[in-house]
Design an enzyme around this catalytic site. Structure first.
Site, short mmCIF file in Angstrom:
data_model
loop_
_atom_site.label_atom_id
_atom_site.label_comp_id
_atom_site.label_asym_id
_atom_site.label_seq_id
_atom_site.Cartn_x
_atom_site.Cartn_y
_atom_site.Cartn_z
N LYS A 1 1.59 23.17 -28.96
CA LYS A 1 2.81 23.21 -29.98
C LYS A 1 4.08 22.68 -29.25
CE LYS A 1 5.90 26.07 -30.43
NZ LYS A 1 6.86 25.32 -30.71
N GLU B 1 5.69 28.46 -16.50
CA GLU B 1 6.86 27.71 -16.01
C GLU B 1 7.99 27.81 -16.75
OE1 GLU B 1 6.60 25.97 -13.48
OE2 GLU B 1 4.24 25.43 -13.29
N CYS C 1 15.01 22.78 -15.70
CA CYS C 1 15.05 24.45 -15.13
C CYS C 1 15.15 23.93 -13.68
CB CYS C 1 13.68 24.93 -15.41
SG CYS C 1 12.35 23.84 -15.27
N GLU D 1 21.37 30.48 -16.40
CA GLU D 1 20.99 28.77 -16.54
C GLU D 1 22.05 28.17 -17.43
OE1 GLU D 1 16.94 28.52 -17.88
OE2 GLU D 1 16.70 26.80 -16.18
P1 ADP Z 1 14.79 26.90 -25.04
O1 ADP Z 1 15.77 28.10 -24.96
O2 ADP Z 1 14.84 25.99 -24.03
O3 ADP Z 1 14.57 26.25 -26.25
P2 ADP Z 1 12.34 28.46 -25.60
O4 ADP Z 1 11.78 29.40 -24.43
O5 ADP Z 1 13.11 29.12 -26.55
O6 ADP Z 1 13.00 27.49 -24.46
O7 ADP Z 1 11.18 27.37 -25.99
C1 ADP Z 1 10.18 26.72 -25.38
C2 ADP Z 1 9.10 26.58 -26.33
O8 ADP Z 1 8.83 27.94 -26.65
C3 ADP Z 1 9.51 25.69 -27.53
O9 ADP Z 1 8.11 25.00 -27.95
C4 ADP Z 1 9.63 27.03 -28.48
O10 ADP Z 1 9.34 26.56 -29.80
C5 ADP Z 1 8.50 27.91 -28.06
N1 ADP Z 1 8.89 29.41 -28.52
C6 ADP Z 1 10.19 29.83 -28.75
N2 ADP Z 1 9.89 31.20 -29.11
C7 ADP Z 1 8.54 31.45 -29.20
C8 ADP Z 1 7.64 32.35 -29.48
N3 ADP Z 1 8.17 33.60 -29.73
N4 ADP Z 1 6.36 32.23 -29.72
C9 ADP Z 1 5.78 30.96 -29.18
N5 ADP Z 1 6.45 30.10 -28.75
C10 ADP Z 1 7.81 30.39 -28.79
#
Ligand code: ADP
Length: 491
Positions: free
Chosen positions: A188, A264, A298, A395
């Site tokens: 995803k 990560e 990061c 960050e």
């Molecule tokens: P950022 O703040 O840098 O966007 P995230 O951790 O929110 O970092 O996003 C990293 C990845 O995790 C993206 O692919 C995002 O769609 C996914 N993501 C965010 N929230 C969830 C969740 N609750 N469950 C699964 N994947 C998630």
């Protein structure tokens, strides 16, 4: 407009880009026909629409991965390696389109996008080489009454979740070892930047990846789609790159079926310049550690500690170089700093800078978000950033270099470690003993010594503390997708 990238060329690459879900070796629309918009962050304009998966689509993808797992696990390692090498070559053949697509959806300057295509492809070459070197063992039991066979097997269907800042490389860094180990997967990508990963799906298909072995599911409702898959009992592994809060939530979900996890997560890297450092080299290193990907990494230097005897010269040189960087659309000539990925990210950078200034920091360069279209924030240098400023512990993810002077080695090591993160730190010194002493004491999974970058597919990338679990790349990267089985043989 770039001499090379015309509006027609931009439109052509977008028109040719895959925009549907890639499930079981086929392209399909989302079940309910939902789509999401992909936006060019340098203009705020919609580039195209992409299929937006529902939980049912996610479920189809996992079922396809489950069905393909048994057959794929028995594919000869050499054949898996050949597929990875095919994909490596195809990525190079299509690098112009991949790089442009990435710049359009994510904003990074085209030269950096080319760098990422190359870096991303290297994961396929690296893991092609690893696929045929999965070793085991044969051992005599201490009593002599048995033999041990040690065998490595694929973990099983894996969920891979990637972020928007390196839309291609964070995918290949997971797909490469999964394929090498014999694991099927559902990936995803981040909803902000799905086009790069969908273009990669096309390449994997052509490279000979069998149906169901890699499935790409884009969705605007990440949690709703991935949580049931993680809790299903079918997936055996989660590999996630993203923020620490989301990683923590996913770890909780993984606990239910005791999934293997690779995480990560966030970083809060310090870059330390000692008084005996080669200052020009330290400035170059800081430029790389800070400005690569416009700070949206990061691994970005989030705090820069410079010995008080050299901080004035260092800050002048850094501000001069950062100030000379052209800001603009990543496709335009000579642009070195693209937009932030969206308005939320741009506003967060602005908020952290305002907070630092209120806390007593001085603005040496930049400091104000750009007006006009797109989500631009200019290169910014702050000096005298105090401990109480939020950016000491949060960050920044933007082109902001916060400088703080220090006097003593022990003091600066305490400052470096004054964070829950532990991904990477950078140390600049010409004193070998000090370099080793400091590198051993800083709490991070990686240390850049007299260099401002650590990303290399052949090295084990990863963090400690709340920056994550496991390592990607290097000779251990494939271990994340392998189980160890011990077979005891009575004699
Ligand atoms: P950022 O703040 O840098 O966007 P995230 O951790 O929110 O970092 O996003 C990293 C990845 O995790 C993206 O692919 C995002 O769609 C996914 N993501 C965010 N929230 C969830 C969740 N609750 N469950 C699964 N994947 C998630």
């Amino acid at each position: 407009m770039s001499a090379l990238i015309t509006a027609d060329r931009e439109q052509a690459v977008i028109a040719a880009a895959p925009t549907r879900l890639y499930i079981d070796g086929e392209w399909r629309d989302a079940r309910e026909g939902r789509t999401l918009d992909v936006v060019d962050p340098s203009t705020g304009q919609v580039l195209t629409k992409v299929a937006d998966a529902s939980p049912e689509d996610g479920w189809d993808a996992l079922k396809a991965a489950e069905a393909a797992q048994k057959g794929f696990a028995t594919m000869p390692p050499r054949q898996r390696a050949d597929i990875l090498m095919n994909a490596f070559r195809l990525m190079h053949e299509r690098k112009d389109d991949l790089a442009l697509l990435m710049t359009l959806e994510m904003g990074k300057p085209l030269a950096e996008a080319y760098g990422e295509v190359n870096y991303a492809a290297e994961f396929f070459r690296h893991f092609a080489e690893e696929a045929t070197r999965i070793s085991g063992g044969y051992q005599t039991a201490p009593t002599g009454s048995a033999r041990f066979l040690i065998h490595r097997q694929p973990v099983g269907p894996s969920i891979l979740i990637t972020p928007w800042n390196f839309p291609l490389a964070m995918g290949t860094r997971k797909i490469g070892p999964a394929l090498a180990a014999g694991c099927t997967s559902v990936l995803k990508p981040a909803e902000l930047t799905p086009l790069s990963m969908l273009a990669l799906a096309d390449i994997l298909h052509e490279a000979g990846v069998p149906a169901g072995v890699v499935n790409i599911v884009v969705t605007s409702t990440a949690g709703e789609v991935t949580e049931p898959l993680i809790r299903s009992g079918i997936a055996r592994k989660l590999s996630f790159t993203g923020s620490t809060p989301v990683g923590r939530k996913l770890l909780e979900q993984c606990a239910e079926k005791v999934l293997r996890t690779s995480m990560e997560l966030g970083g809060n890297a310090a870059l330390v310049v000692f008084e005996d450092a080669d200052l020009d080299r330290a400035v170059e290193g800081a430029m790389l550690a800070k400005m690569r990907n416009s700070g949206e990494a990061c691994t970005a230097a989030n705090r820069i500690f410079v010995h008080s005897s050299v901080i004035e010269e260092f800050s002048q040189k850094l501000a001069e170089k950062m100030g000379a960087m052209k800001v603009g659309r990543g496709v335009d000539d000579d642009v070195k700093v693209g937009p932030m990925v969206d308005s939320r990210q741009r506003d967060k950078v602005a908020e952290l800078v305002d907070d630092a200034v209120r806390s007593g920091a001085e603005v040496i360069l930049g400091g104000e978000p750009a007006a006009g279209e797109g989500y631009f924030y200019p290169p910014t240098v702050l000096s005298g950033v105090p401990r109480r400023a939020r950016m000491w512990s949060e960050e920044i993810f933007g082109p902001v270099a916060p400088l703080t002077p220090f006097d003593e080695e022990d003091q600066v090591i305490d400052w470096v470690n004054d964070t829950e993160y532990g991904l990477v730190n950078y140390v600049f010194t010409n004193d070998l003993t000090r370099a080793v002493r400091v590198a051993e004491q800083v709490e991070s999974g990686m240390v850049g010594l007299n260099q401002g970058a650590v990303s290399n597919p052949a090295a084990p990338f990863g963090g400690i503390k709340e920056s994550g679990l496991g390592r990607e790349g290097g000779d251990v990267g494939i271990d994340e997708f392998l189980e160890t089985k011990y077979i005891g043989i009575a004699m």
